[in-house]
Write an enzyme that holds these catalytic residues in place. Structure first.
Site, PDB file in Angstrom:
ATOM      1  N   HIS A  51       0.825  -1.208   0.000  1.00 18.59           N
ATOM      2  CA  HIS A  51       0.000   0.000   0.000  1.00 18.59           C
ATOM      3  C   HIS A  51       0.865   1.266   0.000  1.00 18.59           C
ATOM      4  O   HIS A  51       0.736   2.126  -0.872  1.00 18.59           O
ATOM      5  CB  HIS A  51      -0.913  -0.023   1.235  1.00 18.59           C
ATOM      6  CG  HIS A  51      -1.748   1.211   1.419  1.00 18.59           C
ATOM      7  ND1 HIS A  51      -3.107   1.224   1.215  1.00 18.59           N
ATOM      8  CD2 HIS A  51      -1.427   2.478   1.779  1.00 18.59           C
ATOM      9  CE1 HIS A  51      -3.568   2.441   1.431  1.00 18.59           C
ATOM     10  NE2 HIS A  51      -2.569   3.231   1.785  1.00 18.59           N
ATOM     11  N   GLU A  52       1.743   1.346   0.985  1.00 22.47           N
ATOM     12  CA  GLU A  52       2.571   2.559   1.089  1.00 22.47           C
ATOM     13  C   GLU A  52       3.481   2.694  -0.131  1.00 22.47           C
ATOM     14  O   GLU A  52       3.763   3.802  -0.602  1.00 22.47           O
ATOM     15  CB  GLU A  52       3.390   2.553   2.386  1.00 22.47           C
ATOM     16  CG  GLU A  52       2.563   2.516   3.673  1.00 22.47           C
ATOM     17  CD  GLU A  52       1.486   3.591   3.753  1.00 22.47           C
ATOM     18  OE1 GLU A  52       1.621   4.648   3.103  1.00 22.47           O
ATOM     19  OE2 GLU A  52       0.483   3.369   4.459  1.00 22.47           O
ATOM     20  N   HIS A 105       1.740   4.565  -2.809  1.00 23.93           N
ATOM     21  CA  HIS A 105       1.865   6.023  -2.666  1.00 23.93           C
ATOM     22  C   HIS A 105       3.239   6.458  -3.163  1.00 23.93           C
ATOM     23  O   HIS A 105       3.388   7.484  -3.820  1.00 23.93           O
ATOM     24  CB  HIS A 105       1.746   6.444  -1.198  1.00 23.93           C
ATOM     25  CG  HIS A 105       0.354   6.370  -0.632  1.00 23.93           C
ATOM     26  ND1 HIS A 105      -0.712   6.997  -1.220  1.00 23.93           N
ATOM     27  CD2 HIS A 105      -0.123   5.777   0.492  1.00 23.93           C
ATOM     28  CE1 HIS A 105      -1.802   6.776  -0.477  1.00 23.93           C
ATOM     29  NE2 HIS A 105      -1.463   6.043   0.557  1.00 23.93           N
ATOM     30  N   HIS A 115       3.361   6.653  -6.833  1.00 20.49           N
ATOM     31  CA  HIS A 115       2.651   7.842  -7.308  1.00 20.49           C
ATOM     32  C   HIS A 115       3.597   9.039  -7.296  1.00 20.49           C
ATOM     33  O   HIS A 115       3.721   9.776  -8.275  1.00 20.49           O
ATOM     34  CB  HIS A 115       1.425   8.088  -6.419  1.00 20.49           C
ATOM     35  CG  HIS A 115       0.521   9.176  -6.908  1.00 20.49           C
ATOM     36  ND1 HIS A 115      -0.424   9.763  -6.104  1.00 20.49           N
ATOM     37  CD2 HIS A 115       0.409   9.794  -8.106  1.00 20.49           C
ATOM     38  CE1 HIS A 115      -1.074  10.685  -6.802  1.00 20.49           C
ATOM     39  NE2 HIS A 115      -0.587  10.723  -8.014  1.00 20.49           N
TER      40      HIS A 115
HETATM   41 ZN    ZN Z   1      -2.712   5.278   2.093  1.00 21.47          ZN
END
Ligand code: ZN
Length: 701
Positions: free
Chosen positions: A493-494, A497, A500
């Site tokens: 998940h991290e 980011h 991104h």
């Molecule tokens: Zn998040």
């Protein structure tokens, strides 16, 4: 928990102090960093460097703004919007390091600096966004954007800044602006107090000390060893369990002593609500009240309307409707889970009704019975380095990028890892820091931020420096860190980011990678899908001792257990999201009885007594100390997007489909800030997202 946009958004300003110790000459924040890739020179930064850099940074920023406002030339994109976009670089440089480290590696000194700085930063930014001359120039460019023949990205940056000024109160009368300033400054201190109280309540005020080995019954040896180490570190005899999740959750899951489970979990859900010097009840009431007043000043009926006006959802009503649509089937499913667990309790002759502190313990039994799967079977296949390399492999297959570990870059903590990220053709992409384990000065949860964000300057890209911070199970002596499934998906998940930020391409800081809050979790959550795909597991899930690939049978079990405990997960999350909306849809600023308010809100939606909201009011850091006010809903909003986006890969029959990966990279990551989020999404998907894939994934349909 936190994310890129949050760190951007919380860039507030700085303070005045008499500290003159460091001259401009040796303060590492003055001037570009002289390090490989221009990463922050953590080895040279001293706590005493922050204050002078903040003060000088504010001074320089103010000077740049004054120059811009006093420019006698007619406002143009270059002399106004671009000049504003590029202003305050020193302040940004010090802010990014300071605020990141104040979350990941704080101490009393840094907390004291934050207390001094926050009100000054708040005032500094108020001075900018309430500067009538500056607003006038931005408005002129905005009004004339057609006449000035601006390109689409210039128009977007101009519009974004114009909206920022409006939303910050630039259109208000002097008197109302003064009121707004007072509220902003009050709010920044209240948030800080909330966070400090919570940190003390989590890390200092509570410990479960065990001295009798009988009380350890049921706990795996690794958990017992960890608790012993925690005790030793504090010079305590026996075993210590704390309220940090890696310590608490295994205890709730495995400890047979029910009274101690209750004691530990009560310690957790009573944080900030103990009537001691770290009580957050009054802080919450004051924050909510200030926010109501702020929303009214800015012409909104409540704070939620103010926040959501800028999001994909647009209105609080749309969010409420969306959440309630998911609430009913989730509650029903959680009810079924209670029945299953109660059956086990009754069968074992326990003459009691399931309580919140029993949930993990009996859920684990359900998992073993129904899915024949437990944590200890999985952990050996999820050594941290294998999981990390697995997600690097996924990014490589999707986007062609590579990750090379560097051991020569300065770090702020010796166990932080750094990676150089490059395109398939060797071109630089950026740098990634990863900080895995809990520490006394680290906040709870996991998040991603940056030490430098990406922008294209005179045709040349400034490469980003991203940072991922987690709180994973520490390695026990002689064994690598072995993650549980939750930690595996958290890392993916991290990392999403991180990708991104790393892959962002944009000309202006205001638009590059800048997306609405209910879009932010799309890039992160979509990565979690790959973590559990059999094709991916077969590559990275290898036994840490034998190197043996996870057996097919176990992979199958992971697939099947995807629906395990989803009622609980969704209900505890939605309850918190609804509580958040309830607070921020208040239109009355009167003092609140926080406990009563929470009880009533939860009764209204019929939350079952076996479950607490994932965050109760006095420790709901996302909304009172984290920029997610009226925004906790965004995770599930974005889950609709990520489930829909991933279903495109699935439907194509290739989870690494190169054509889809290229589109996702371009429209949803690199150019995510180029246009409205829904428009960018549709460029990738060819249609608006559907809720179906999410409902199916969670077993809610
Ligand atoms: Zn998040």
């Amino acid at each position: 928990m936190k994310n890129i946009s949050l760190i951007f958004a919380t860039v507030c300003l700085l303070l005045i102090s008499g500290c003159k110790k460091n001259s401009m000459h040796d303060n590492p924040f003055f001037g570009d960093y002289k390090t490989p890739f221009g990463v922050p020179p953590f080895d040279l930064i001293d706590s005493t460097d922050y204050m002078p850099a903040f003060i000088e940074g504010m001074k320089q920023h103010k000077g740049e703004i004054d120059k811009l406002v006093n420019n006698q030339e007619t406002p143009t994109f270059e002399n106004t919007i671009l000049a504003f976009d590029r202003s305050g670089m020193l302040l940004t440089r010090v802010s990014k390091v300071f605020y990141s480290l104040n979350e990941a590696n704080t101490n009393d000194q840094m907390q004291a600096i934050a207390r001094q700085i926050n009100p000054l930063m708040s005032k500094h930014y108020d001075d900018i966004y309430l500067n009538a001359g500056l607003f006038e120039r931005i408005k002129t460019v905005y009004d004339k954007s057609l006449e000035l023949k601006l390109d689409s990205q210039q128009i977007r940056a101009t519009k974004k800044y114009f909206r920022d000024f409006e939303r910050m109160g630039a259109n208000l009368s002097q008197e109302k602006q003064d009121e707004l300033r007072k509220l902003n400054s009050e709010l920044s201190l209240l948030s800080l107090t909330f966070g400090e109280n919570l940190l003390a309540e989590t890390n200092k005020n509570f410990k479960l000390i065990i001295t009798d080995t009988a009380d350890l019954a049921g706990l795996p040896q690794g958990v017992i060893d960890g608790a012993h180490e925690t005790a030793q570190a504090d010079s305590i005899k026996g075993w210590v369990f704390t309220l940090s999740k890696p310590s608490m959750i295994p205890f709730l899951q495995f400890a047979e002593n029910r009274a101690l489970r209750e004691k530990l979990y009560s310690g957790y859900f009573m944080r900030g609500n103990n009537g001691n010097q770290n009580d957050n009840n009054e802080v919450v009431s004051k924050i909510v009240s200030c926010r109501v007043k702020k929303a009214h000043l800015l012409g909104y009926k409540n704070y939620a309307a103010y926040v959501i006006d800028d999001n994909m959802a647009r209105t609080p009503e749309k969010v409420d409707e969306f959440l309630m649509k998911l609430w009913t089937p989730s509650l029903k499913m959680a009810g079924k889970e209670v029945v299953e667990m109660q059956k086990i309790i009754d069968r074992e002759g326990g003459k009691f009704k399931l309580q919140p502190w029993d949930w993990w313990y009996y859920a684990d039994k359900v998992r073993k019975e129904k899915y024949n799967l437990d944590d200890s079977q999985l952990r050996p296949y999820f050594s941290l380095s294998n999981v990390r390399d697995g997600m690097f492999m996924v990014a490589n297959k999707l986007y062609g990028i590579t990750f090379t570990q560097r051991t020569d870059l300065p770090v702020y903590q010796k166990d932080v890892e750094t990676f150089e990220v490059k395109e398939a053709n060797g071109q630089p992409v950026g740098i990634l820091y990863m900080d895995y384990y809990p520490r006394g000065g680290k906040g709870a949860g996991a998040w991603c931020g940056d030490f430098r964000s990406s922008v294209i300057e005179d045709g040349k890209r400034i490469d980003p420096v991203m940072t991922i911070v987690c709180n994973f199970t520490k390695p026990a002596a002689g064994v690598p860190a072995l993650l549980n499934w939750d930690e595996v998906t958290t890392l993916f998940h991290e990392f999403g980011h991180g990708l991104h930020g790393l892959l962002t391409q944009g000309k202006y800081y205001r638009t590059a990678g800048m997306v609405p809050q209910d879009y932010v979790e799309l890039p992160s959550q979509i990565m979690e899908n790959w973590a559990g795909e059999p094709e991916v597991l077969r590559v990275y899930a290898k036994h840490y001792e034998t190197g043996e690939v996870m057996p097919e049978e176990l992979i199958e079990k992971i697939q099947k257990s995807g629906l395990f405990n989803q009622g609980f997960e969704t209900v505890e999350y939605l309850a918190a999201a609804i509580l958040d909306m309830n607070y921020h849809e208040l239109s009355d600023s009167a003092k609140l009885n926080v406990g009563e308010f929470e009880t009533q809100a939860m009764n209204r939606i019929g939350l079952i007594k076996e479950i607490y909201p994932r965050y109760r009011s006095t420790y709901f850091a996302h909304i009172y100390d984290g920029g997610y006010a009226a925004g906790y809903y965004v995770y599930i909003w974005a889950a609709v997007l990520d489930a829909d986006a991933f279903s495109a890969f699935r439907e194509s029959g290739d989870i690494y489909n190169p054509e889809l990966a290229a589109k996702f990279r371009k429209y949803c990551l690199a150019e995510s800030g180029n246009d409205e989020a829904m428009i960018q999404y549709k460029k990738f998907r060819g249609k608006e997202p559907s809720e179906e894939p999410l409902l199916i994934r969670r077993g809610l349909k």
